[in-house]
Design a protein around this motif. Structure first.
Motif, PDB file in Angstrom:
ATOM      1  N   GLY A  90      13.308  79.477  41.213  1.00  0.00           N
ATOM      2  CA  GLY A  90      12.559  80.705  41.469  1.00  0.00           C
ATOM      3  C   GLY A  90      11.083  80.499  41.679  1.00  0.00           C
ATOM      4  O   GLY A  90      10.373  81.436  42.065  1.00  0.00           O
TER       5      GLY A  90
ATOM      6  N   VAL B  36       8.355  86.045  51.476  1.00  0.00           N
ATOM      7  CA  VAL B  36       7.235  85.316  50.875  1.00  0.00           C
ATOM      8  C   VAL B  36       6.407  84.727  52.014  1.00  0.00           C
ATOM      9  O   VAL B  36       6.951  84.064  52.903  1.00  0.00           O
ATOM     10  CB  VAL B  36       7.738  84.210  49.929  1.00  0.00           C
TER      11      VAL B  36
ATOM     12  N   VAL C  14       7.596  78.964  43.473  1.00  0.00           N
ATOM     13  CA  VAL C  14       7.139  78.748  44.839  1.00  0.00           C
ATOM     14  C   VAL C  14       6.575  77.333  44.944  1.00  0.00           C
ATOM     15  O   VAL C  14       5.821  76.882  44.066  1.00  0.00           O
ATOM     16  CB  VAL C  14       6.064  79.784  45.225  1.00  0.00           C
TER      17      VAL C  14
ATOM     18  N   ARG D   1       3.945  87.962  48.280  1.00  0.00           N
ATOM     19  CA  ARG D   1       5.330  88.442  48.332  1.00  0.00           C
ATOM     20  C   ARG D   1       5.316  89.897  48.750  1.00  0.00           C
ATOM     21  O   ARG D   1       4.537  90.695  48.224  1.00  0.00           O
ATOM     22  CB  ARG D   1       5.986  88.275  46.966  1.00  0.00           C
TER      23      ARG D   1
ATOM     24  N   VAL E 186      10.827  78.418  48.397  1.00  0.00           N
ATOM     25  CA  VAL E 186      11.192  78.926  47.074  1.00  0.00           C
ATOM     26  C   VAL E 186      12.294  78.039  46.522  1.00  0.00           C
ATOM     27  O   VAL E 186      13.332  77.827  47.162  1.00  0.00           O
ATOM     28  CB  VAL E 186      11.653  80.383  47.139  1.00  0.00           C
TER      29      VAL E 186
ATOM     30  N   GLU F  38       7.834  87.890  37.655  1.00  0.00           N
ATOM     31  CA  GLU F  38       8.537  88.956  38.376  1.00  0.00           C
ATOM     32  C   GLU F  38       7.663  90.185  38.495  1.00  0.00           C
ATOM     33  O   GLU F  38       6.799  90.415  37.666  1.00  0.00           O
ATOM     34  CB  GLU F  38       9.830  89.321  37.649  1.00  0.00           C
TER      35      GLU F  38
ATOM     36  N   ASP G  47      12.840  84.797  48.890  1.00  0.00           N
ATOM     37  CA  ASP G  47      13.277  84.436  47.545  1.00  0.00           C
ATOM     38  C   ASP G  47      14.721  84.870  47.327  1.00  0.00           C
ATOM     39  O   ASP G  47      15.358  85.443  48.226  1.00  0.00           O
ATOM     40  CB  ASP G  47      12.325  85.002  46.483  1.00  0.00           C
TER      41      ASP G  47
ATOM     42  N   THR H 156       9.152  82.503  54.081  1.00  0.00           N
ATOM     43  CA  THR H 156      10.448  82.178  53.510  1.00  0.00           C
ATOM     44  C   THR H 156      10.920  83.406  52.733  1.00  0.00           C
ATOM     45  O   THR H 156      10.259  84.454  52.754  1.00  0.00           O
ATOM     46  CB  THR H 156      10.372  80.932  52.611  1.00  0.00           C
TER      47      THR H 156
END
Length: 386
Positions: free
Chosen positions: A363, A315, A365, A335, A359, A386, A309, A307
């Motif tokens: 934000g 991801v 998972v 990621r 996601v 992050e 983000d 997927t």
């Protein structure tokens, strides 16, 4: 792939940024995962949870494959040296939702064929641009095997388009397409076997479906017509020592595509799980655009789902390193950063036969965990630094 439910069981047991920068080998890993005790169960008691998808209003849709039933049973033929296993049909598949902390069944009564604790039923779910649900219903075999489960199993191995109230809008028969065409038929060891897995909507209607058994991506039109978008042919890999073949021997490894997602660049990204013998580093994320296939990321041992983000970074739900002696991979969530480095978002070994990753609008998972445990499946929320 060999037909029959045992293939699915083996497969699932093993499963468990700037776009231009993705086409690189996986670089050294950095870790940015949250502490284990912050990976929170947000939904539990799920019946073989598989695909996850967030709707535009933040609702999480969950495809649950169910646990079969007693409507009708059949016993698929077993490969030489293996015991045949009974497979029984029920209407225990469903699509559930998670909204504001509450889980509820949106659509129930969908087909589910199970052997022991392993079920084939609703495998993935997404929404089209009209808000209708697109649901892949798993299977593993051909139309002849499906017919032995009776009329109640006629939508196994299909893509269903359903209204939010469960009304059937269209049925795309992916098993029939595989039976007629067998797109990977030229590959050594190929058999007629359709196993619809991941689904991604197409702009303007229709969808692309990853067919795990057929080693292909199929295009489904708005009216339910099916055609082959691309085929992922088998690759030649070193024979494992356990086969006791002469030194230097090669065997074909099938692609086994699973999840599929639309990328921010308009291309589609496919999770290539890889088949036996799953050599270390051989699994990839493939990029599909207008029928052309390139490699977006590699260096994984298995990849179950993909997927993106909000920042456009890929991801990946998959595993790295050699497969343990027990055959159970230690899947984690990774990621891919803009410079091609891989960030580990969840400690390997935390998950148990996970099959889908999404996601959320927050934000974080979300992972469909315990996908092969009827009645005890769950969705985990993993905060992402992050």
């Amino acid at each position: 792939m060999l037909s029959g439910v045992r293939v699915g069981r083996r497969l699932l047991a093993a499963a468990s940024g700037g776009i231009a920068a993705l086409a690189v080998a996986v670089a050294p890993v950095t870790t940015a995962h949250a502490a284990d005790d912050t990976a929170k169960v947000v939904a539990k008691g799920l019946d073989s949870p598989r695909g996850l998808f967030f709707g535009p209003d933040g609702t999480l849709y969950i495809a649950e494959s169910g646990h079969g039933g007693k409507v009708k049973c059949t016993t698929p033929p077993a490969p030489k040296g293996e015991k045949a296993e009974k497979m029984c049909l029920g209407l225990t598949g469903r699509v559930s939702t998670l909204k504001d902390g509450r889980t509820s069944v949106l659509i129930g009564g969908l087909p589910s064929a199970a052997s022991g604790g392993f079920a084939l039923g609703p495998h993935d779910v997404t929404l089209n641009d009209k808000g209708d649900l697109l649901v892949t219903v798993g299977f593993s075999g051909d139309t002849a095997l499906r017919a032995k489960l009776g009329p109640g199993g006629k939508t196994l191995g299909t893509l269903l388009t359903l209204s939010a109230k469960g009304r059937t809008i269209s049925i795309a028969d992916l098993v029939a397409h595989e039976t007629r065409h067998n797109p990977d038929g030229e590959d050594k060891g190929s058999a007629v076997d359709s196993y619809p897995f991941g689904v991604a909507p197409l702009p303007g209607g229709g969808a692309l479906v990853a067919d795990t058994g057929g080693n292909s991506v199929l295009r489904v039109s708005k009216k339910g017509g099916v055609s082959t978008e691309t085929v992922f042919h088998a690759r030649s890999v070193a024979a494992p020592p356990a086969l006791k073949m002469p030194k230097g021997s090669k065997i074909p490894m099938q692609s086994v595509p699973m999840g599929i997602a639309l990328g921010p660049d308009g291309a589609y990204y496919v999770a290539e799980h890889g088949g036996f013998p799953n050599p270390e580093g051989a699994a990839r994320v493939l990029r599909l655009e207008r029928g052309k296939v390139t490699t977006a990321a590699k260096g994984f041992t298995t990849v179950a789902d993909v997927t993106f983000d909000a920042a456009g970074r890929l991801v990946v739900l998959g595993s790295v390193g050699p497969i343990p002696a027990d055959g159970m991979t230690k899947s984690a969530v990774y990621r891919i950063e803009a410079d091609g480095t891989r960030t580990e978002l969840l400690k390997p070994g935390t998950l148990v036969t996970p099959l889908s990753v999404a996601v959320g609008p927050d934000g974080a998972v979300y992972v469909a965990n315990k996908a092969m445990v009827p009645g005890k499946g769950e969705v985990l929320r993993v905060p992402v630094p992050e």
